[in-house]
Design a protein around this motif. Structure first.
Motif, PDB file in Angstrom:
ATOM      1  N   ILE A  12       0.834  -1.201   0.000  1.00  0.00           N
ATOM      2  CA  ILE A  12       0.000   0.000   0.000  1.00  0.00           C
ATOM      3  C   ILE A  12       0.870   1.254   0.000  1.00  0.00           C
ATOM      4  CG2 ILE A  12      -1.921  -1.154   1.166  1.00  0.00           C
ATOM      5  CD1 ILE A  12      -1.002   0.107   3.784  1.00  0.00           C
ATOM      6  N   ALA A  13       0.195   2.384  -0.253  1.00  0.00           N
ATOM      7  CA  ALA A  13       0.814   3.718  -0.096  1.00  0.00           C
ATOM      8  C   ALA A  13       2.102   3.867  -0.885  1.00  0.00           C
ATOM      9  CB  ALA A  13       1.062   4.012   1.387  1.00  0.00           C
ATOM     10  N   GLY A  14       2.102   3.362  -2.135  1.00  0.00           N
ATOM     11  CA  GLY A  14       3.274   3.507  -2.991  1.00  0.00           C
ATOM     12  C   GLY A  14       4.368   2.493  -2.756  1.00  0.00           C
ATOM     13  N   GLY A  15       4.102   1.455  -1.963  1.00  0.00           N
ATOM     14  CA  GLY A  15       5.104   0.416  -1.719  1.00  0.00           C
ATOM     15  C   GLY A  15       5.337  -0.443  -2.949  1.00  0.00           C
ATOM     16  N   SER A  32      -4.181 -26.577   5.045  1.00  0.00           N
ATOM     17  CA  SER A  32      -3.591 -25.332   4.583  1.00  0.00           C
ATOM     18  C   SER A  32      -4.501 -24.182   4.933  1.00  0.00           C
ATOM     19  CB  SER A  32      -3.374 -25.377   3.063  1.00  0.00           C
ATOM     20  OG  SER A  32      -2.511 -26.432   2.712  1.00  0.00           O
ATOM     21  N   GLY A  33      -3.903 -23.004   5.071  1.00  0.00           N
ATOM     22  CA  GLY A  33      -4.684 -21.839   5.422  1.00  0.00           C
ATOM     23  C   GLY A  33      -5.074 -21.048   4.204  1.00  0.00           C
ATOM     24  N   SER A  34      -5.904 -20.048   4.410  1.00  0.00           N
ATOM     25  CA  SER A  34      -6.312 -19.160   3.328  1.00  0.00           C
ATOM     26  C   SER A  34      -5.300 -18.035   3.182  1.00  0.00           C
ATOM     27  CB  SER A  34      -7.698 -18.594   3.619  1.00  0.00           C
ATOM     28  OG  SER A  34      -7.671 -17.801   4.796  1.00  0.00           O
ATOM     29  N   ALA A  35      -5.332 -17.387   2.026  1.00  0.00           N
ATOM     30  CA  ALA A  35      -4.402 -16.302   1.741  1.00  0.00           C
ATOM     31  C   ALA A  35      -5.155 -15.103   1.211  1.00  0.00           C
ATOM     32  CB  ALA A  35      -3.352 -16.749   0.739  1.00  0.00           C
ATOM     33  N   SER A  36      -4.734 -13.910   1.639  1.00  0.00           N
ATOM     34  CA  SER A  36      -5.349 -12.677   1.182  1.00  0.00           C
ATOM     35  C   SER A  36      -4.261 -11.651   0.899  1.00  0.00           C
ATOM     36  CB  SER A  36      -6.311 -12.141   2.240  1.00  0.00           C
ATOM     37  OG  SER A  36      -6.805 -10.870   1.884  1.00  0.00           O
ATOM     38  N   VAL A  37      -4.281 -11.071  -0.303  1.00  0.00           N
ATOM     39  CA  VAL A  37      -3.301 -10.046  -0.676  1.00  0.00           C
ATOM     40  C   VAL A  37      -4.046  -8.820  -1.175  1.00  0.00           C
ATOM     41  CG1 VAL A  37      -1.427  -9.428  -2.241  1.00  0.00           C
ATOM     42  CG2 VAL A  37      -1.504 -11.720  -1.244  1.00  0.00           C
ATOM     43  N   THR A  38      -3.630  -7.661  -0.665  1.00  0.00           N
ATOM     44  CA  THR A  38      -4.170  -6.378  -1.097  1.00  0.00           C
ATOM     45  C   THR A  38      -3.046  -5.523  -1.642  1.00  0.00           C
ATOM     46  OG1 THR A  38      -5.927  -6.432   0.571  1.00  0.00           O
ATOM     47  CG2 THR A  38      -5.363  -4.282  -0.358  1.00  0.00           C
ATOM     48  N   VAL A  39      -3.242  -5.001  -2.846  1.00  0.00           N
ATOM     49  CA  VAL A  39      -2.295  -4.051  -3.440  1.00  0.00           C
ATOM     50  C   VAL A  39      -3.110  -2.804  -3.776  1.00  0.00           C
ATOM     51  CG1 VAL A  39      -0.510  -3.690  -5.180  1.00  0.00           C
ATOM     52  CG2 VAL A  39      -1.055  -6.019  -4.424  1.00  0.00           C
ATOM     53  N   SER A  40      -2.840  -1.704  -3.079  1.00  0.00           N
ATOM     54  CA  SER A  40      -3.730  -0.557  -3.175  1.00  0.00           C
ATOM     55  C   SER A  40      -2.960   0.753  -3.117  1.00  0.00           C
ATOM     56  CB  SER A  40      -4.758  -0.606  -2.036  1.00  0.00           C
ATOM     57  OG  SER A  40      -5.670   0.452  -2.130  1.00  0.00           O
ATOM     58  N   SER A  65      -6.438  -2.184  -6.287  1.00  0.00           N
ATOM     59  CA  SER A  65      -7.348  -1.040  -6.279  1.00  0.00           C
ATOM     60  C   SER A  65      -6.601   0.281  -6.217  1.00  0.00           C
ATOM     61  CB  SER A  65      -8.311  -1.140  -5.083  1.00  0.00           C
ATOM     62  OG  SER A  65      -7.600  -1.056  -3.866  1.00  0.00           O
ATOM     63  N   ALA A  66      -7.341   1.349  -6.522  1.00  0.00           N
ATOM     64  CA  ALA A  66      -6.880   2.732  -6.323  1.00  0.00           C
ATOM     65  C   ALA A  66      -5.572   3.032  -7.035  1.00  0.00           C
ATOM     66  CB  ALA A  66      -6.760   3.036  -4.820  1.00  0.00           C
ATOM     67  N   GLY A  67      -5.435   2.519  -8.258  1.00  0.00           N
ATOM     68  CA  GLY A  67      -4.273   2.844  -9.069  1.00  0.00           C
ATOM     69  C   GLY A  67      -3.060   1.960  -8.873  1.00  0.00           C
ATOM     70  N   ALA A  68      -3.196   0.856  -8.158  1.00  0.00           N
ATOM     71  CA  ALA A  68      -2.080  -0.066  -7.939  1.00  0.00           C
ATOM     72  C   ALA A  68      -1.902  -0.981  -9.145  1.00  0.00           C
ATOM     73  CB  ALA A  68      -2.321  -0.899  -6.687  1.00  0.00           C
ATOM     74  N   ARG A  69      -0.728  -1.664  -9.190  1.00  0.00           N
ATOM     75  CA  ARG A  69      -0.421  -2.548 -10.318  1.00  0.00           C
ATOM     76  C   ARG A  69       0.196  -3.850  -9.819  1.00  0.00           C
ATOM     77  NH1 ARG A  69       1.373   0.772 -15.711  1.00  0.00           N
ATOM     78  NH2 ARG A  69      -0.214   2.417 -15.538  1.00  0.00           N
ATOM     79  N   VAL A  70      -0.202  -4.937 -10.469  1.00  0.00           N
ATOM     80  CA  VAL A  70       0.398  -6.253 -10.254  1.00  0.00           C
ATOM     81  C   VAL A  70       0.872  -6.766 -11.606  1.00  0.00           C
ATOM     82  CG1 VAL A  70      -0.048  -8.647  -9.597  1.00  0.00           C
ATOM     83  CG2 VAL A  70      -0.970  -6.774  -8.213  1.00  0.00           C
TER      84      VAL A  70
END
Length: 265
Positions: A12-15, A32-40, A65-70
């Motif tokens: 987040i925040a330009g990281g 196995s556990g669940s996984a959650s990734v946010t790029v924002s 979201s909000a202009g992020a890129r993957v």
């Protein structure tokens, strides 16, 4: 992320995060556990030199979201089996998911992708609903994929071949002014495959610079509703294919299956 327990990751925040191949959600048939990734956020980036696999053997989600890129080589949403539900959302202006190779939704598991509010996905080749299933004692699952591209400015741009319902089950909805672009489009490609595309609403477009084939060895359906539009050099309706609805088709229509004008059910 989430290999044997629940895992979360936030960029987040330009990281900026750089990785090789990434698996979200379990790498073995053990618990196995669940996984959650946010790029924002504008300037936030997650760059994978290798493949990105969501939900290998447990659930995983990705939100851009909000202009992020993957960015990655190939991406698989719903890669494995079992409780393998993969979900991804690309939302907001300048939010992008860049696939330098294939973009596969519903590989052996259940995959769901939503592109909304001017979000954008790019790929070289795309598959929605990839695999029929095998006799392998581990990988028995059928690929079930669903992609929704919703709203003016939202887009999936695929340079090569896009298959909806390769050997699995795939649905693609292009809604409310969204656009999907591809070279060649195939709907219901291989034996056992079931594919459905719906282009619904003014400004909604399916654009194929080559041909769009509906119902080859599998079952395929293309529906145009409420002023949607389809553009291709040739729209080929094969014996297992159905084309229906109310809208505009630009290109040659070659019918060897079922064409129903005015029916957009």
């Amino acid at each position: 992320v989430g290999r044997s327990g629940d895992g979360e990751m936030h960029v987040i925040a330009g990281g900026r995060l750089e990785a090789g191949e990434t698996v979200l959600g379990g790498e073995s048939s053990a618990a196995s556990g669940s996984a959650s990734v946010t790029v924002s956020g504008a300037g936030s980036q997650w760059i994978n030199a290798g493949d990105l696999k969501l939900s290998n053997l447990s659930p995983a989600s990705l939100a851009i979201s909000a202009g992020a890129r993957v960015q990655n080589a190939n991406a698989f949403v719903g890669f494995g089996i079992g409780p393998s539900d993969g979900t991804a959302v690309v939302d907001g202006p300048d939010s992008m998911w860049i696939n330098l190779g294939r973009f596969v939704v519903g590989n052996r598991g259940l995959g769901t992708v939503t592109i909304s509010n001017q979000g954008r996905v790019t790929s070289v080749d795309g598959i929605v609903g990839a695999e029929l299933g095998t006799n392998d004692p581990v990988f028995l699952g059928r690929g079930i994929g669903s992609v929704t591209v919703d709203g003016a400015g939202s887009e999936w741009a695929n340079a090569g071949t896009m298959v909806v319902g390769q050997a699995g089950a795939g649905t693609l909805d292009v809604l409310a002014g969204a656009v999907v672009r591809t070279g060649i489009g195939l709907v219901g490609d291989q034996a056992g495959g079931v594919g459905s595309i719906r282009v619904d609403g003014p400004g909604s477009q399916w654009i194929s610079t080559g041909f769009t084939g509906i119902g080859f060895l599998g079952a395929g359906e293309l529906t145009i509703a409420n002023g949607g539009a389809v553009q291709a050099q040739d729209v080929v309706v094969e014996s297992n294919g159905r084309l229906s609805g109310v809208g505009t088709i630009t290109g040659n229509l070659l019918n060897g299956g079922t064409v129903v004008a005015g029916a957009a059910g």
